[in-house]
Design a protein around this motif. Structure first.
Motif, mmCIF file in Angstrom:
data_model
loop_
_atom_site.group_PDB
_atom_site.id
_atom_site.type_symbol
_atom_site.label_atom_id
_atom_site.label_comp_id
_atom_site.label_asym_id
_atom_site.label_seq_id
_atom_site.Cartn_x
_atom_site.Cartn_y
_atom_site.Cartn_z
ATOM 1 N N ALA A 40 -3.293 -7.895 15.833
ATOM 2 C CA ALA A 40 -2.369 -7.681 14.631
ATOM 3 C C ALA A 40 -1.622 -6.287 14.727
ATOM 4 C CB ALA A 40 -3.509 -7.390 13.428
ATOM 5 N N VAL A 41 -0.525 -6.201 13.794
ATOM 6 C CA VAL A 41 -0.060 -5.074 13.597
ATOM 7 C C VAL A 41 0.221 -4.534 12.080
ATOM 8 C CG1 VAL A 41 1.839 -5.554 15.794
ATOM 9 C CG2 VAL A 41 2.150 -6.402 13.424
ATOM 10 N N GLY A 42 0.404 -3.261 11.799
ATOM 11 C CA GLY A 42 0.309 -2.631 10.426
ATOM 12 C C GLY A 42 1.041 -1.506 10.205
ATOM 13 N N ASN A 43 1.096 -1.225 9.045
ATOM 14 C CA ASN A 43 1.733 -0.061 8.794
ATOM 15 C C ASN A 43 1.212 0.621 7.518
ATOM 16 O OD1 ASN A 43 3.560 -0.684 6.057
ATOM 17 N ND2 ASN A 43 4.224 -2.059 7.856
ATOM 18 N N PHE A 44 1.080 1.704 7.327
ATOM 19 C CA PHE A 44 0.512 2.509 5.959
ATOM 20 C C PHE A 44 1.249 3.618 5.666
ATOM 21 C CE2 PHE A 44 -1.425 6.126 8.115
ATOM 22 C CZ PHE A 44 -2.168 5.532 9.181
ATOM 23 N N THR A 45 1.038 4.096 4.588
ATOM 24 C CA THR A 45 1.603 5.363 3.949
ATOM 25 C C THR A 45 0.377 6.052 3.161
ATOM 26 O OG1 THR A 45 2.901 4.327 2.094
ATOM 27 C CG2 THR A 45 4.006 4.694 3.928
ATOM 28 N N ALA A 46 0.472 7.148 2.945
ATOM 29 C CA ALA A 46 -0.462 8.019 1.953
ATOM 30 C C ALA A 46 0.279 9.154 1.412
ATOM 31 C CB ALA A 46 -1.635 8.536 2.961
ATOM 32 N N ASP A 47 0.044 9.321 0.283
ATOM 33 C CA ASP A 47 0.750 10.043 -0.586
ATOM 34 C C ASP A 47 -0.021 10.892 -1.453
ATOM 35 O OD1 ASP A 47 2.900 11.566 -1.858
ATOM 36 O OD2 ASP A 47 3.965 9.991 -1.716
ATOM 37 N N PHE A 48 -0.116 12.081 -1.256
ATOM 38 C CA PHE A 48 -1.029 13.090 -2.073
ATOM 39 C C PHE A 48 -0.400 14.061 -3.057
ATOM 40 C CE2 PHE A 48 -2.928 12.173 2.116
ATOM 41 C CZ PHE A 48 -3.967 11.478 1.840
ATOM 42 N N THR A 49 -1.016 14.350 -4.212
ATOM 43 C CA THR A 49 -0.789 15.604 -5.005
ATOM 44 C C THR A 49 -1.852 16.431 -4.975
ATOM 45 O OG1 THR A 49 -1.472 14.920 -7.035
ATOM 46 C CG2 THR A 49 1.081 14.464 -6.359
ATOM 47 N N ASP A 50 -2.073 17.421 -5.739
ATOM 48 C CA ASP A 50 -3.254 18.226 -5.652
ATOM 49 C C ASP A 50 -4.308 17.615 -6.098
ATOM 50 O OD1 ASP A 50 -1.897 20.626 -4.948
ATOM 51 O OD2 ASP A 50 -1.482 21.421 -7.063
ATOM 52 N N ASP A 51 -4.427 16.564 -6.980
ATOM 53 C CA ASP A 51 -5.620 15.731 -7.501
ATOM 54 C C ASP A 51 -5.310 14.430 -7.534
ATOM 55 O OD1 ASP A 51 -3.538 15.724 -9.532
ATOM 56 O OD2 ASP A 51 -4.911 16.615 -10.938
ATOM 57 N N THR A 52 -4.273 13.675 -7.123
ATOM 58 C CA THR A 52 -4.124 12.338 -7.031
ATOM 59 C C THR A 52 -3.893 11.548 -5.675
ATOM 60 O OG1 THR A 52 -1.757 12.495 -7.683
ATOM 61 C CG2 THR A 52 -3.221 12.541 -9.182
ATOM 62 N N TYR A 53 -4.135 10.716 -5.212
ATOM 63 C CA TYR A 53 -3.761 9.838 -4.082
ATOM 64 C C TYR A 53 -3.198 8.258 -4.454
ATOM 65 C CZ TYR A 53 -8.036 6.954 -4.380
ATOM 66 O OH TYR A 53 -8.928 6.187 -4.569
ATOM 67 N N ARG A 54 -2.502 7.817 -3.563
ATOM 68 C CA ARG A 54 -1.960 6.442 -3.806
ATOM 69 C C ARG A 54 -1.793 5.948 -2.243
ATOM 70 N NH1 ARG A 54 2.480 3.425 -7.527
ATOM 71 N NH2 ARG A 54 1.834 1.272 -7.183
ATOM 72 N N LEU A 55 -2.398 4.885 -1.952
ATOM 73 C CA LEU A 55 -2.310 4.372 -0.504
ATOM 74 C C LEU A 55 -2.091 2.815 -0.599
ATOM 75 C CD1 LEU A 55 -6.249 5.619 0.211
ATOM 76 C CD2 LEU A 55 -3.911 6.766 0.297
#
Length: 293
Positions: free
Chosen positions: A66-81
């Motif tokens: 399998a192949v895949g990709n991801f991004t992770a984005d953070f602020t001081d108190d939030t994340y979205r994956l």
């Protein structure tokens, strides 16, 4: 061949279980709503965002699976994956599948508090979307399209679900100071299964993840999969719970505040399975950069 395909699918799911939490997109803190007839509140200033993007491969028994990709984005108190995983290579000819997973939530006092998890899975002859929405008591509420059959979800009691993490946020490991990402238990609920991931310290290494120009400290943790409910008698589930060779390599990001997996390995009935990065980049977006995007 059907059994081999089933085992390969489960092996990929097990790898995705730990790799997926390295996922994701953009996170923005919600603005307070104005009361009817009141003056709209002044928008809160946007916090700087740390962004991680990566691609990865999964090999099973020495062959590309399998192949895949991801991004992770953070602020001081939030994340979205967010993450995308698809079968690849020769296995794709026998088992064509795609998994899109996302999780968003908050980082509170060194803890991960998911607000929403979405799983879109598509196989050759079936597809399903699962959504977990978490209330103020950290209790997940699931919707599934198409819905599960009656009786599929009765083995996980409400008290076993409260305070759990979804499979994506489960690999987002916040730390305080010089603490280790290991030596902790992560309770996970994916909508049907409740299990613990028990992490213990193994070693510390220096490595340069692909895409980065300088080495960084990497913590290697042993991982044990502990089923909580339902207690399945499937061969692969039993093998996972007995497996003492699952290892995950965590690297620090967001100034060392969180650790994300950069490598994972485990044994399966079809041979060794390895998830490894093929590219990695990270950046910081200042408030207002790119027009606030």
């Amino acid at each position: 061949m059907r059994n081999h395909v089933r085992l390969a699918a489960l092996a990929g799911a097990a790898l995705m279980l730990l790799a997926a939490h390295c996922a994701s997109a953009a996170a923005f803190p919600p603005l307070p709503l104005a009361r009817p007839g009141s003056t709209a509140p002044t928008p809160l200033p946007e916090a700087p965002r740390q962004k991680v993007e990566a691609q990865f491969t999964i090999y099973l028994g020495g062959f590309l699976f399998a192949v895949g990709n991801f991004t992770a984005d953070f602020t001081d108190d939030t994340y979205r994956l967010n993450t995308l995983l698809t079968t690849a290579g020769l296995p794709r000819a026998f088992y064509e599948a795609e998994f899109r997973l996302s999780s968003e939530g908050r980082l509170e006092s060194g803890r991960v508090r998911p607000d929403r998890y979405v799983s879109n899975s598509r196989e050759k002859s079936s597809a399903r979307k699962i959504t977990l929405d978490y209330d103020s008591d950290a209790m997940p509420h699931m919707t599934a399209v198409p819905p599960y059959e009656p009786g599929d979800l009765v083995d996980v009691a409400p008290y076993q679900q409260i305070g759990t993490q979804d499979p994506v946020s489960a690999a987002l490991v916040p730390v305080a100071g010089e603490a280790s990402p290991c030596d902790r238990t992560i309770p996970v609920f994916d909508g049907r299964r409740r299990y613990d991931l028990k992490l213990t310290y193994d070693s510390e290494k220096k490595m340069t993840p692909r895409g980065l120009s300088s080495p960084r400290k990497v913590i290697v943790c042993n991982v044990r999969y502990v089923p909580v409910a339902p207690i399945e008698k499937r061969k692969f589930t039993e093998m996972l719970s007995r497996n003492d060779s699952i290892k995950v390599w965590f690297a620090p990001f967001d100034g060392g505040r969180v650790y994300l997996p950069v490598r994972l390995q485990l044994r399966t009935p079809l041979g060794g399975a390895v998830m490894e990065l093929t590219h990695l980049s990270e950046s910081t977006n200042a408030p207002g950069a790119n027009g606030g995007q």
